[in-house]
Design a protein around this motif. Structure first.
Motif, PDB file in Angstrom:
ATOM      1  N   ARG A 216      -0.643   4.419  -4.798  1.00 56.57           N
ATOM      2  CA  ARG A 216      -0.384   3.940  -6.049  1.00 56.57           C
ATOM      3  C   ARG A 216       0.214   5.174  -7.044  1.00 56.57           C
ATOM      4  O   ARG A 216       0.420   5.194  -8.163  1.00 56.57           O
ATOM      5  CB  ARG A 216      -1.644   3.451  -6.719  1.00 56.57           C
ATOM      6  CG  ARG A 216      -1.449   2.505  -7.990  1.00 56.57           C
ATOM      7  CD  ARG A 216      -2.180   1.189  -8.033  1.00 56.57           C
ATOM      8  NE  ARG A 216      -3.692   1.455  -7.712  1.00 56.57           N
ATOM      9  CZ  ARG A 216      -4.543   0.569  -7.855  1.00 56.57           C
ATOM     10  NH1 ARG A 216      -4.102  -0.786  -7.929  1.00 56.57           N
ATOM     11  NH2 ARG A 216      -5.910   0.758  -7.403  1.00 56.57           N
ATOM     12  N   SER A 241       0.011   2.019   1.162  1.00 58.58           N
ATOM     13  CA  SER A 241      -1.357   1.446   0.885  1.00 58.58           C
ATOM     14  C   SER A 241      -1.063   0.210   0.451  1.00 58.58           C
ATOM     15  O   SER A 241       0.174  -0.309   0.077  1.00 58.58           O
ATOM     16  CB  SER A 241      -2.193   2.340  -0.112  1.00 58.58           C
ATOM     17  OG  SER A 241      -1.670   2.375  -1.371  1.00 58.58           O
ATOM     18  N   ILE A 256      -0.476   0.090   5.522  1.00 60.55           N
ATOM     19  CA  ILE A 256      -1.306   0.472   6.607  1.00 60.55           C
ATOM     20  C   ILE A 256      -2.959   0.177   6.206  1.00 60.55           C
ATOM     21  O   ILE A 256      -3.304   0.301   5.086  1.00 60.55           O
ATOM     22  CB  ILE A 256      -1.282   2.164   6.873  1.00 60.55           C
ATOM     23  CG1 ILE A 256       0.262   2.438   6.783  1.00 60.55           C
ATOM     24  CG2 ILE A 256      -2.211   2.666   7.524  1.00 60.55           C
ATOM     25  CD1 ILE A 256       0.548   2.229   8.363  1.00 60.55           C
ATOM     26  N   SER A 259      -6.072  -4.496   6.616  1.00 59.47           N
ATOM     27  CA  SER A 259      -5.337  -5.793   6.586  1.00 59.47           C
ATOM     28  C   SER A 259      -3.960  -5.524   6.821  1.00 59.47           C
ATOM     29  O   SER A 259      -3.208  -6.198   6.477  1.00 59.47           O
ATOM     30  CB  SER A 259      -5.630  -6.651   5.161  1.00 59.47           C
ATOM     31  OG  SER A 259      -5.675  -5.529   4.199  1.00 59.47           O
ATOM     32  N   SER A 274      -5.555   7.246  -2.699  1.00 58.80           N
ATOM     33  CA  SER A 274      -6.798   7.848  -2.710  1.00 58.80           C
ATOM     34  C   SER A 274      -7.739   7.988  -1.383  1.00 58.80           C
ATOM     35  O   SER A 274      -8.528   9.070  -1.357  1.00 58.80           O
ATOM     36  CB  SER A 274      -7.603   6.772  -3.723  1.00 58.80           C
ATOM     37  OG  SER A 274      -7.633   5.744  -3.185  1.00 58.80           O
ATOM     38  N   ASN A 293      -2.598  14.912  -3.246  1.00 55.88           N
ATOM     39  CA  ASN A 293      -3.388  13.943  -4.451  1.00 55.88           C
ATOM     40  C   ASN A 293      -3.736  15.139  -5.390  1.00 55.88           C
ATOM     41  O   ASN A 293      -4.098  16.195  -5.171  1.00 55.88           O
ATOM     42  CB  ASN A 293      -4.627  13.175  -3.917  1.00 55.88           C
ATOM     43  CG  ASN A 293      -4.835  12.263  -4.424  1.00 55.88           C
ATOM     44  OD1 ASN A 293      -5.246  12.670  -5.916  1.00 55.88           O
ATOM     45  ND2 ASN A 293      -4.904  11.164  -4.096  1.00 55.88           N
TER      46      ASN A 293
HETATM   47  P1  FAD Z   1      -5.352   4.313  -5.923  1.00 54.97           P
HETATM   48  O1  FAD Z   1      -6.894   4.023  -4.998  1.00 54.97           O
HETATM   49  O2  FAD Z   1      -5.302   3.921  -7.277  1.00 54.97           O
HETATM   50  O3  FAD Z   1      -5.249   5.835  -5.542  1.00 54.97           O
HETATM   51  C1  FAD Z   1      -4.089   6.319  -6.150  1.00 54.97           C
HETATM   52  C2  FAD Z   1      -4.301   7.829  -5.798  1.00 54.97           C
HETATM   53  O4  FAD Z   1      -3.236   8.550  -6.342  1.00 54.97           O
HETATM   54  C3  FAD Z   1      -5.461   8.647  -6.684  1.00 54.97           C
HETATM   55  O5  FAD Z   1      -6.248   9.016  -5.568  1.00 54.97           O
HETATM   56  C4  FAD Z   1      -4.811   9.426  -7.550  1.00 54.97           C
HETATM   57  O6  FAD Z   1      -5.625  10.701  -7.747  1.00 54.97           O
HETATM   58  C5  FAD Z   1      -3.461   9.890  -7.035  1.00 54.97           C
HETATM   59  N1  FAD Z   1      -2.466  10.234  -7.969  1.00 54.97           N
HETATM   60  C6  FAD Z   1      -2.082   9.499  -8.929  1.00 54.97           C
HETATM   61  N2  FAD Z   1      -0.920  10.188  -9.403  1.00 54.97           N
HETATM   62  C7  FAD Z   1      -0.636  11.391  -8.797  1.00 54.97           C
HETATM   63  C8  FAD Z   1       0.169  12.327  -8.639  1.00 54.97           C
HETATM   64  N3  FAD Z   1       1.189  12.342  -9.731  1.00 54.97           N
HETATM   65  N4  FAD Z   1       0.506  13.077  -7.522  1.00 54.97           N
HETATM   66  C9  FAD Z   1      -0.474  13.072  -6.653  1.00 54.97           C
HETATM   67  N5  FAD Z   1      -1.321  12.065  -6.684  1.00 54.97           N
HETATM   68  C10 FAD Z   1      -1.719  11.265  -7.694  1.00 54.97           C
HETATM   69  N6  FAD Z   1      -5.826  -0.774   1.117  1.00 54.97           N
HETATM   70  C11 FAD Z   1      -4.995  -0.178   1.932  1.00 54.97           C
HETATM   71  O7  FAD Z   1      -4.510   0.680   1.798  1.00 54.97           O
HETATM   72  N7  FAD Z   1      -4.928  -1.226   3.191  1.00 54.97           N
HETATM   73  C12 FAD Z   1      -5.387  -1.933   3.471  1.00 54.97           C
HETATM   74  O8  FAD Z   1      -5.139  -2.717   4.535  1.00 54.97           O
HETATM   75  C13 FAD Z   1      -6.474  -2.756   2.782  1.00 54.97           C
HETATM   76  N8  FAD Z   1      -7.201  -3.914   2.806  1.00 54.97           N
HETATM   77  C14 FAD Z   1      -8.138  -4.148   2.069  1.00 54.97           C
HETATM   78  C15 FAD Z   1      -9.022  -5.249   2.413  1.00 54.97           C
HETATM   79  C16 FAD Z   1     -10.258  -5.651   1.555  1.00 54.97           C
HETATM   80  C17 FAD Z   1     -10.825  -6.887   2.001  1.00 54.97           C
HETATM   81  C18 FAD Z   1     -10.054  -4.958   0.434  1.00 54.97           C
HETATM   82  C19 FAD Z   1     -11.349  -5.264  -0.619  1.00 54.97           C
HETATM   83  C20 FAD Z   1      -9.345  -3.966  -0.019  1.00 54.97           C
HETATM   84  C21 FAD Z   1      -8.513  -3.445   0.874  1.00 54.97           C
HETATM   85  N9  FAD Z   1      -7.375  -2.727   0.672  1.00 54.97           N
HETATM   86  C22 FAD Z   1      -6.512  -1.753   1.525  1.00 54.97           C
HETATM   87  C23 FAD Z   1      -7.601  -1.784  -0.678  1.00 54.97           C
HETATM   88  C24 FAD Z   1      -8.176  -0.448  -0.783  1.00 54.97           C
HETATM   89  O9  FAD Z   1      -9.564  -0.929  -1.036  1.00 54.97           O
HETATM   90  C25 FAD Z   1      -7.766   0.332  -1.936  1.00 54.97           C
HETATM   91  O10 FAD Z   1      -7.854  -0.396  -3.293  1.00 54.97           O
HETATM   92  C26 FAD Z   1      -6.258   0.780  -1.786  1.00 54.97           C
HETATM   93  O11 FAD Z   1      -6.323   1.520  -0.521  1.00 54.97           O
HETATM   94  C27 FAD Z   1      -5.893   1.920  -2.853  1.00 54.97           C
HETATM   95  O12 FAD Z   1      -4.675   2.503  -2.804  1.00 54.97           O
HETATM   96  P2  FAD Z   1      -4.137   3.575  -3.276  1.00 54.97           P
HETATM   97  O13 FAD Z   1      -4.819   4.738  -2.819  1.00 54.97           O
HETATM   98  O14 FAD Z   1      -2.746   3.731  -3.268  1.00 54.97           O
HETATM   99  O15 FAD Z   1      -4.490   3.572  -4.725  1.00 54.97           O
END
Ligand code: FAD
Length: 329
Positions: A216, A241, A256, A259, A274, A293
């Motif tokens: 994200r 993600s 990845i 799920s 994250s 990150n």
């Molecule tokens: P975020 O958690 O929002 O993290 C974004 C990161 O980007 C933050 O750490 C932030 O510091 C960093 N960032 C922001 N801007 C910048 C920048 N300019 N430069 C560098 N870093 C930056 N997730 C999966 O990925 N795969 C799955 O298969 C999966 N299955 C799930 C199953 C269930 C039942 C549930 C409840 C959840 C599942 N999730 C899954 C979701 C998971 O819990 C997280 O919500 C998801 O992985 C978060 O995605 P993210 O790290 O992209 O986003």
């Protein structure tokens, strides 16, 4: 008589769920540690073919739990059938892969024995002769160690990716037994519809040597272009993600995690991810993890071999520039 550890494997539409083999790894570790007998049960209408994969694995017994009413899957049918098997075998432990199907019937099965399900475990360890199961709480924000107490059986499910299927030990000659449960149509109270489909595996990321994964932190779909460029320069597959795939910015088959797909490339470059546990279980088998990150406390750094605390909008263009000049990034 030695205790028995029973694994409930899963098949759907003629295909064995690979997570069953991961659970077998957990079962083999526990059976070895406790000197227990290891049994695998595969429920369904006619499962001999799907069960063949187990016939070469290190285990003692393989139960084909077969009945016409076990196809299609229903929580009632599976609960009634497996209850009878468990009553017969009296296992100390019943292990499941934490699939959607297991989430559906296993709590009911455990409750029928007045036991709870220790669900979604990510690891196990032995401490002073006791097994400690580690499970996620609050959607992976914290972990809890659980030591089962009370009378057996203990019911435990393991998250996908908690164990590596390729670590299954071969070399057993399990006794294959048919178990025909007593089941009548009147015991099945629901009529299943089309099952939930997990991420489609059109792109097989499991074979990729290098993966560039984006989260994200990328903020806007148009920003993916620079990540695609970086992946191409590295000869890497693109992955993401879950939120990125949920938004439709990249197709589901590139997700990845628990799920999505479970991968183990030589290089996993995580950009703006994250490191939520549901993501980490899908990539923690990677040989080298590099994370970018801007948050120094992001959990992804706990699994990273190399961490860059910084803005991906500065780091990715710099990497592209270096690679385009033909240099090593
Ligand atoms: P975020 O958690 O929002 O993290 C974004 C990161 O980007 C933050 O750490 C932030 O510091 C960093 N960032 C922001 N801007 C910048 C920048 N300019 N430069 C560098 N870093 C930056 N997730 C999966 O990925 N795969 C799955 O298969 C999966 N299955 C799930 C199953 C269930 C039942 C549930 C409840 C959840 C599942 N999730 C899954 C979701 C998971 O819990 C997280 O919500 C998801 O992985 C978060 O995605 P993210 O790290 O992209 O986003």
């Amino acid at each position: 008589m030695a205790d028995t550890i029973l694994i409930i494997a899963e098949q759907r539409q003629g295909k064995l769920n690979r997570a069953s083999l991961e659970t077998l790894v957990a079962g083999q570790q526990l059976a070895e540690a406790h000197g227990a007998r290891l049994a695998v049960a595969l429920p369904g209408k006619s499962v001999a073919e799907q069960a063949t994969e187990f016939t070469t694995k290190k285990l003692d017994e393989l139960y084909l739990v077969e009945h016409d009413l076990l196809e299609p899957y229903t929580p009632d049918g599976f609960t009634v059938a497996l209850r009878q098997l468990i009553e017969q075998l009296q296992p100390a432990l019943v292990l499941f892969p934490h699939t959607y199907q297991v989430r559906d019937f296993a709590p009911k099965l455990a409750a029928g024995f007045r036991r709870s399900l220790i669900s979604d475990c990510i690891s196990l360890r032995l401490e002073g002769g006791q097994t400690v199961f580690t499970r996620l709480m609050f959607q992976g924000k914290t972990n809890a160690d659980v030591i089962p107490v009370g009378t057996p059986p203990v019911f435990v499910s393991f998250q996908a990716g908690a164990f590596r299927a390729d670590a299954v030990k071969d070399g057993g000659k399990p006794e294959v037994k048919k178990f025909a449960p007593t089941l009548s149509a009147g015991q099945i109270r629901s009529k299943p519809e089309e099952p939930f489909r997990e991420a489609k595996q059109a792109v097989d990321l499991t074979q990729a040597e290098r993966i560039v994964a984006v989260g994200r932190g990328i903020k806007e779909p148009q920003n993916l272009e620079m990540v695609k460029k970086l992946a191409a320069l590295l000869g890497a597959e693109l992955a993401a993600s879950r939120p990125i795939c949920d938004e439709g910015w990249l197709p589901m088959e590139r997700q990845i995690g628990s799920s999505g797909q479970t991968v183990a490339p030589k290089l996993y470059l995580a950009l703006g991810i994250s490191g939520a546990i549901q993501h980490v279980v899908g990539m923690k088998g990677s040989r080298t993890v590099v994370a970018v990150n801007k948050d120094a406390n992001a959990p992804i750094f706990e699994v990273a071999d190399y961490g860059i605390v910084g803005d991906l909008f500065e780091i990715v263009p710099a990497l592209i520039e270096t690679l385009e000049k033909g240099g090593a990034p």
